[in-house]
Design an enzyme around this catalytic site. Structure first.
Site, PDB file in Angstrom:
ATOM      1  N   TYR A 155       0.846  -1.208   0.000  1.00 35.37           N
ATOM      2  CA  TYR A 155       0.000   0.000   0.000  1.00 35.37           C
ATOM      3  C   TYR A 155       0.879   1.256   0.000  1.00 35.37           C
ATOM      4  CZ  TYR A 155      -3.074   3.484   2.351  1.00 35.37           C
ATOM      5  OH  TYR A 155      -3.774   4.612   2.717  1.00 35.37           O
ATOM      6  N   GLY A 186      -2.636  11.476   7.516  1.00 38.00           N
ATOM      7  CA  GLY A 186      -2.038  10.529   8.451  1.00 38.00           C
ATOM      8  C   GLY A 186      -3.166   9.651   8.981  1.00 38.00           C
TER       9      GLY A 186
END
Ligand SMILES: NC(=O)c1ccc[n+]([C@@H]2O[C@H](COP(=O)([O-])OP(=O)(O)OC[C@H]3O[C@@H](n4cnc5c(N)ncnc54)[C@H](O)[C@@H]3O)[C@@H](O)[C@H]2O)c1
Length: 255
Positions: A155, A186
């Site tokens: 990913y 984040g």
């Protein structure tokens, strides 16, 4: 924001989490929002929410890993809402696993959704933008793509690749006034995060450990991102392309 009213935005993965928050905000700014999500029922519910708040929206059930399906969905939604001004490539997926325990089938799934999916969408939409002489593509990448994230190795690679893809295409289509930029969240409180860390005591422990690493003392909420996305789609960002901006409470600080 300047220059958004009555323009069309397509948001992938807009039935949940960050994408839903972005779709709602763009509709509040007066844009007509196309919700593209593989979960048609949830996409329909998102559109109902936006309409109930007075916004303009429509949806197509669409799996971004299927290029032919993407082209059909884009044509269908544009026939109802009009030509796309802004594409927000938001849909993404992962499940935490140590790389050495992953398999080729898993890598392919992660790459199909997180890298090829945005490529399919971008290819289907940017030709029209270039012909019309303007448009914006905003990628919801990840800080994982800038600094790496253990348990999310493939990913992270896809998100890093997406950032480079956006920069390279930004150079190719700049003279057509098509601008591409990346937003890097984040860790954020979304259904994906619940699936990632789990719920209950163990999930809470992992969340608390994440919070300790964030200078601003919390993890992200979906509403932390739509302001920057709206800015990047607006006239105020008309001299900005090929850039990557982190919104992660100071977790990563880039020069
Ligand atoms: N939540 C986080 O901590 C976090 C952190 C950094 C980056 N991101 C990124 O933000 C984006 C949104 O994440 P989220 O946390 O809101 O996720 P989420 O799981 O809450 O929502 C993702 C949406 O994408 C849709 N989707 C998944 N695969 C699809 C496909 N193949 N075709 C069409 N739709 C598909 C899902 O149906 C869902 O509605 C993703 O790109 C993710 O990688 C999330």
């Amino acid at each position: 924001m300047r220059g958004l009213k009555d323009k069309v935005a397509l948001v992938t993965g807009a039935a949940s989490g960050i994408g839903l928050a972005i779709a709602k905000r763009l509709a509040e700014e007066g844009m007509a929002v196309g919700v593209l999500d593989m979960n048609g029922q949830a996409a329909h519910a998102a559109v109902e929410q936006i309409r109930a708040a007075g916004g303009k929206a429509d949806y197509e059930a669409c799996d971004i890993t299927d290029y032919e399906g993407v082209k059909k969905a884009v044509a269908a939604i544009e026939s109802r809402l009009g030509p796309t001004w802004a594409l927000v490539n938001n849909a993404g997926w992962d499940t935490p696993t140590a790389f050495l325990k992953t398999t080729p089938d898993f890598w392919r799934k992660v790459v199909d959704i997180n890298y090829l999916g945005p490529i399919h969408m971008t290819h289907a939409v940017v030709a029209g933008m270039a012909e019309r002489g303007g448009g914006r593509v905003i990628f919801i990448a990840s800080d994982a793509g800038r600094v790496g994230s253990s348990g999310e190795v493939v990913y992270s690679g896809c998100k890093g690749a997406t950032i480079s893809f956006a920069k390279a295409l930004a150079r190719e289509v700049a003279r057509n006034n098509v601008l591409l930029n990346c937003v890097c969240p984040g860790p954020t409180n979304t259904p994906a995060m619940d699936a990632f860390v789990g719920t209950g005591e163990q999930g809470e422990k992992i969340r608390n450990a994440m919070v300790r690493g964030v200078p601003l003392g919390r993890i992200g909420e979906p509403d932390d991102y739509p302001g920057l996305v709206a800015f990047l789609a607006s006239d105020d960002a008309s001299f900005m392309t090929g850039q990557t901006v982190s919104i992660s409470g100071g977790l990563t600080m880039h020069g």
